[in-house]
Design an enzyme around this catalytic site. Structure first.
Site, PDB file in Angstrom:
ATOM      1  N   HIS A   1       0.872  -1.186   0.000  1.00 32.26           N
ATOM      2  CA  HIS A   1       0.000   0.000   0.000  1.00 32.26           C
ATOM      3  C   HIS A   1       0.902   1.226   0.000  1.00 32.26           C
ATOM      4  O   HIS A   1       1.603   1.465   0.981  1.00 32.26           O
ATOM      5  CB  HIS A   1      -0.900   0.002   1.239  1.00 32.26           C
ATOM      6  CG  HIS A   1      -1.843  -1.156   1.269  1.00 32.26           C
ATOM      7  ND1 HIS A   1      -3.097  -1.113   0.713  1.00 32.26           N
ATOM      8  CD2 HIS A   1      -1.707  -2.412   1.771  1.00 32.26           C
ATOM      9  CE1 HIS A   1      -3.703  -2.296   0.872  1.00 32.26           C
ATOM     10  NE2 HIS A   1      -2.874  -3.098   1.513  1.00 32.26           N
TER      11      HIS A   1
ATOM     12  N   HIS B   1      -8.726 -10.386  -1.129  1.00 32.34           N
ATOM     13  CA  HIS B   1      -8.687 -10.108   0.324  1.00 32.34           C
ATOM     14  C   HIS B   1      -9.979 -10.724   0.857  1.00 32.34           C
ATOM     15  O   HIS B   1     -11.065 -10.272   0.503  1.00 32.34           O
ATOM     16  CB  HIS B   1      -8.644  -8.587   0.529  1.00 32.34           C
ATOM     17  CG  HIS B   1      -8.921  -8.128   1.921  1.00 32.34           C
ATOM     18  ND1 HIS B   1      -7.976  -7.498   2.699  1.00 32.34           N
ATOM     19  CD2 HIS B   1     -10.037  -8.184   2.679  1.00 32.34           C
ATOM     20  CE1 HIS B   1      -8.494  -7.192   3.874  1.00 32.34           C
ATOM     21  NE2 HIS B   1      -9.754  -7.589   3.893  1.00 32.34           N
TER      22      HIS B   1
ATOM     23  N   ARG C   1      -0.306   4.415  -0.758  1.00 33.20           N
ATOM     24  CA  ARG C   1      -1.096   5.584  -0.293  1.00 33.20           C
ATOM     25  C   ARG C   1      -1.069   6.768  -1.255  1.00 33.20           C
ATOM     26  O   ARG C   1      -1.381   7.883  -0.837  1.00 33.20           O
ATOM     27  CB  ARG C   1      -0.599   6.071   1.073  1.00 33.20           C
ATOM     28  CG  ARG C   1      -0.398   4.997   2.128  1.00 33.20           C
ATOM     29  CD  ARG C   1      -1.667   4.266   2.454  1.00 33.20           C
ATOM     30  NE  ARG C   1      -1.500   3.389   3.615  1.00 33.20           N
ATOM     31  CZ  ARG C   1      -2.277   2.352   3.849  1.00 33.20           C
ATOM     32  NH1 ARG C   1      -3.276   2.049   3.031  1.00 33.20           N
ATOM     33  NH2 ARG C   1      -2.088   1.603   4.909  1.00 33.20           N
TER      34      ARG C   1
ATOM     35  N   ASP D   1      -8.566  -5.082  -2.569  1.00 33.77           N
ATOM     36  CA  ASP D   1      -7.901  -5.230  -1.263  1.00 33.77           C
ATOM     37  C   ASP D   1      -8.319  -4.158  -0.260  1.00 33.77           C
ATOM     38  O   ASP D   1      -8.460  -2.988  -0.585  1.00 33.77           O
ATOM     39  CB  ASP D   1      -6.379  -5.231  -1.393  1.00 33.77           C
ATOM     40  CG  ASP D   1      -5.751  -5.639  -0.068  1.00 33.77           C
ATOM     41  OD1 ASP D   1      -6.069  -6.738   0.404  1.00 33.77           O
ATOM     42  OD2 ASP D   1      -4.998  -4.852   0.513  1.00 33.77           O
TER      43      ASP D   1
ATOM     44  N   ASN E   1      -6.520   0.690  -2.930  1.00 35.60           N
ATOM     45  CA  ASN E   1      -7.370   1.395  -1.941  1.00 35.60           C
ATOM     46  C   ASN E   1      -6.769   2.738  -1.519  1.00 35.60           C
ATOM     47  O   ASN E   1      -6.551   3.014  -0.354  1.00 35.60           O
ATOM     48  CB  ASN E   1      -7.640   0.508  -0.716  1.00 35.60           C
ATOM     49  CG  ASN E   1      -6.387   0.140   0.049  1.00 35.60           C
ATOM     50  OD1 ASN E   1      -5.284   0.149  -0.501  1.00 35.60           O
ATOM     51  ND2 ASN E   1      -6.538  -0.185   1.319  1.00 35.60           N
TER      52      ASN E   1
ATOM     53  N   ASN F   1      -5.005  -6.417   9.404  1.00 35.19           N
ATOM     54  CA  ASN F   1      -6.141  -7.171   8.896  1.00 35.19           C
ATOM     55  C   ASN F   1      -5.721  -8.039   7.713  1.00 35.19           C
ATOM     56  O   ASN F   1      -5.296  -7.491   6.708  1.00 35.19           O
ATOM     57  CB  ASN F   1      -7.226  -6.172   8.457  1.00 35.19           C
ATOM     58  CG  ASN F   1      -8.551  -6.845   8.256  1.00 35.19           C
ATOM     59  OD1 ASN F   1      -8.736  -8.008   8.601  1.00 35.19           O
ATOM     60  ND2 ASN F   1      -9.486  -6.123   7.673  1.00 35.19           N
TER      61      ASN F   1
ATOM     62  N   ASP G   1       2.197  -7.026   2.526  1.00 37.67           N
ATOM     63  CA  ASP G   1       1.029  -6.204   2.909  1.00 37.67           C
ATOM     64  C   ASP G   1       1.511  -4.932   3.618  1.00 37.67           C
ATOM     65  O   ASP G   1       0.912  -4.507   4.621  1.00 37.67           O
ATOM     66  CB  ASP G   1       0.030  -6.978   3.775  1.00 37.67           C
ATOM     67  CG  ASP G   1      -1.363  -6.325   3.741  1.00 37.67           C
ATOM     68  OD1 ASP G   1      -1.530  -5.294   3.053  1.00 37.67           O
ATOM     69  OD2 ASP G   1      -2.282  -6.846   4.403  1.00 37.67           O
TER      70      ASP G   1
ATOM     71  N   HIS H   1       1.059   3.773   8.173  1.00 40.75           N
ATOM     72  CA  HIS H   1       0.145   4.762   8.752  1.00 40.75           C
ATOM     73  C   HIS H   1       0.987   5.767   9.521  1.00 40.75           C
ATOM     74  O   HIS H   1       2.154   5.496   9.846  1.00 40.75           O
ATOM     75  CB  HIS H   1      -0.855   4.079   9.690  1.00 40.75           C
ATOM     76  CG  HIS H   1      -1.816   3.180   8.977  1.00 40.75           C
ATOM     77  ND1 HIS H   1      -2.793   3.651   8.126  1.00 40.75           N
ATOM     78  CD2 HIS H   1      -1.949   1.822   8.977  1.00 40.75           C
ATOM     79  CE1 HIS H   1      -3.483   2.610   7.640  1.00 40.75           C
ATOM     80  NE2 HIS H   1      -2.982   1.491   8.139  1.00 40.75           N
TER      81      HIS H   1
ATOM     82  N   HIS I   1      -2.700 -12.612   1.784  1.00 36.76           N
ATOM     83  CA  HIS I   1      -2.463 -12.706   3.237  1.00 36.76           C
ATOM     84  C   HIS I   1      -3.295 -13.765   3.975  1.00 36.76           C
ATOM     85  O   HIS I   1      -4.063 -13.437   4.881  1.00 36.76           O
ATOM     86  CB  HIS I   1      -2.624 -11.340   3.901  1.00 36.76           C
ATOM     87  CG  HIS I   1      -3.828 -10.522   3.469  1.00 36.76           C
ATOM     88  ND1 HIS I   1      -5.107 -10.996   3.498  1.00 36.76           N
ATOM     89  CD2 HIS I   1      -3.903  -9.253   2.999  1.00 36.76           C
ATOM     90  CE1 HIS I   1      -5.920 -10.054   3.062  1.00 36.76           C
ATOM     91  NE2 HIS I   1      -5.219  -8.996   2.747  1.00 36.76           N
TER      92      HIS I   1
HETATM   93  O1  DOR Z   1      -3.835  -4.429   7.575  1.00 34.50           O
HETATM   94  C1  DOR Z   1      -4.364  -3.989   6.568  1.00 34.50           C
HETATM   95  N1  DOR Z   1      -4.031  -2.800   6.049  1.00 34.50           N
HETATM   96  N2  DOR Z   1      -5.305  -4.702   5.994  1.00 34.50           N
HETATM   97  C2  DOR Z   1      -6.048  -4.219   5.011  1.00 34.50           C
HETATM   98  O2  DOR Z   1      -6.918  -4.897   4.586  1.00 34.50           O
HETATM   99  C3  DOR Z   1      -5.854  -2.862   4.491  1.00 34.50           C
HETATM  100  C4  DOR Z   1      -4.501  -2.403   4.784  1.00 34.50           C
HETATM  101  C5  DOR Z   1      -4.403  -0.911   4.634  1.00 34.50           C
HETATM  102  O3  DOR Z   1      -4.766  -0.385   3.570  1.00 34.50           O
HETATM  103  O4  DOR Z   1      -3.944  -0.249   5.588  1.00 34.50           O
HETATM  104 ZN    ZN Z   2      -5.960  -7.108   2.382  1.00 35.60          ZN
HETATM  105 ZN    ZN Z   3      -3.400  -5.119   1.835  1.00 33.31          ZN
END
Ligand code: DOR
Ligand code: ZN
Ligand code: ZN
Length: 431
Positions: free
Chosen positions: A62, A179, A64, A152, A94, A278, A305, A309, A232
């Site tokens: 990811h 996912h 971002r 996802d 996403n 997740n 994954d 953040h 995952h």
């Molecule tokens: O841990 C996760 N982070 N699981 C997800 O499904 C989304 C991902 C995120 O975009 O932060």
């Molecule tokens: Zn996922």
């Molecule tokens: Zn993911």
């Protein structure tokens, strides 16, 4: 302008070579694998005691970008990937906005070409805005170069809509990356639904949340005849289903992330959001099943994954923090420490699961050290011991459950298209 990688243990899943020898690269390509004289190169990388593998490929990150560049962007994510030994990554859609059109795919691919030291490929969303109600223009995104579709972050809960998307993916011979999470069953859960959740007074996420959708997605993909890749996998039932369905000859693969094969819910030290992801950390018996499935090649891929953040979002209680942990810069040491050193994976299996198999799933001409191939190469010293320190991460995300953990193995150099894009000790904050 050649680079000679001298005296490493060259591990190539494509040719099945596992031998101490040299690799010579020039003009962005692998020119020769075999003993060479030092004088023939402009630059020599001493790889004594190191693994020399095809560039690692992470099927699940990811970045971002667009929209949440304070967490990560394509430049910082690309640098973190290079430091982690990855020469190609697949970015999940996403973002804000969601990558659900050709022009947004183009944005990522073009920006990556400008600012990323490694290849960044983009997966296309399955539904518009990931809202689950209307299909995105998948064909338009395929024309723009997406190698896979994925929703996802969630599952497409409408099975008819998902089946329609799978048929489009099948027509264009690209995989569907799933996912697996039942949106209704998951509720407000934040860690695995077991004794740890009770102890911490936190809402739980049952294994069923994942298992039910794994089963459904297998049936749907079988019907559509499309390749299904299970993202995952975290439960013992997921990998059992993967094994069963593989035995029927169905085109399905699965991945496991380092946090799931290293930790379980018992390891959660308290209400700490750096242990919230997740799917969640499951029970010890799930972790053991994942390790066994990796060893027996039921699980084909190790992905990170990587989910950065901000520090602020990961303060406070797990109840409110977002799901996700960073993974690009801790993956190689965790694979070596937890799997290779413990005899669960051979170095060849490591190269298969982190390079060759991911390339096959996305139909990329990568993951190989054959002469004539693009020179995407990762050099890893499996013996160096150190402590993971999140402050040294080049990712903007420092949210890891592994801070302070003792590990073995590190990337010493990453080469992408013949260019050295990372060399240990030469980056800001490096060890
Ligand atoms: O841990 C996760 N982070 N699981 C997800 O499904 C989304 C991902 C995120 O975009 O932060
Ligand atoms: Zn996922
Ligand atoms: Zn993911």
């Amino acid at each position: 302008m050649g680079i000679l990688i001298k005296g490493g243990r060259v591990i190539d899943p494509d040719t099945k070579l596992d031998e101490v020898t040299d690799v010579y690269i020039e003009d962005g390509q692998i020119q020769k694998v075999g003993k060479m004289k030092q004088g023939e190169a402009d630059q020599v990388l001493d790889a004594k005691g190191c693994y020399v593998m095809p560039g690692l490929i992470d099927l699940h990150v990811h970045f971002r970008d667009p929209g949440q560049e304070e967490k990560e962007d394509i430049a910082s994510g690309g640098k973190a990937a290079a430091k982690g030994g990855f020469t190609t990554v697949l970015a999940m859609p996403n973002t804000h906005p969601v990558i659900d059109t050709a022009s947004r795919v183009n944005y990522v691919h073009h920006k990556a070409e400008e600012v990323s030291p490694i290849h960044v490929l983009q997966a296309g969303a399955i539904t518009k805005g990931q809202k689950g109600t209307e299909l995105a223009d998948i064909e338009e995104m395929i024309q723009a170069g997406i190698p896979a579709i994925s929703e996802d972050g969630k599952s497409v809960m409408n099975s008819q809509l998902y089946l329609d998307a799978m048929l489009i993916a099948k027509k264009h011979n690209i995989p569907v990356m799933a996912h697996c999470e039942d949106q209704m069953l998951v509720g407000s859960g934040c860690i695995n639904d077991d004794e740890k959740a009770a102890e911490l007074g936190l809402p739980g996420i049952s294994s069923m949340v994942e298992n039910i959708i794994v089963a459904r997605d297998i049936f749907l993909a079988q019907d559509a005849g499309v390749h299904l890749h299970l993202c995952h996998c975290s439960t013992k039932q997921s990998v059992h289903m993967l094994q069963m369905i593989k035995e029927t000859g169905c085109s399905v693969t699965g991945e496991v992330c380092p946090h799931h094969f290293t930790l379980c819910s018992e390891d959660i030290p308290g209400d700490n959001p750096n242990f919230k992801m997740n799917p969640p950390l499951r029970r010890q018996e799930d972790k053991e099943a994942l390790r066994k499935a990796l060893k027996e090649d039921v699980v084909d891929v190790i992905s990170t994954d990587h989910a950065p953040h901000t520090l602020k979002e990961k303060e406070g209680s797990m109840k409110n923090a977002p799901f996700g942990v960073v993974g690009l810069e801790t993956c190689v040491p965790l694979v070596i420490t937890e799997l290779v050193d413990k005899g669960i994976l051979t170095p060849m299996q490591m190269a298969e699961k982190m390079s060759w198999n991911p390339a096959q799933i996305l139909h990329l001409d990568k993951g190989s050290l054959r002469e004539g191939k693009a020179a995407d190469i990762t050099i890893i010293d499996p013996d160096v011991e150190y402590m993971i320190d999140a402050r040294t991460f080049v990712s903007k995300g420092k949210n890891t459950p592994f801070n302070g953990r003792k590990v073995k193995g590190r990337v010493t150099a990453t080469i992408c298209d013949g260019q050295i894009v990372y060399q240990a000790g030469q980056m800001e904050n490096d060890l």
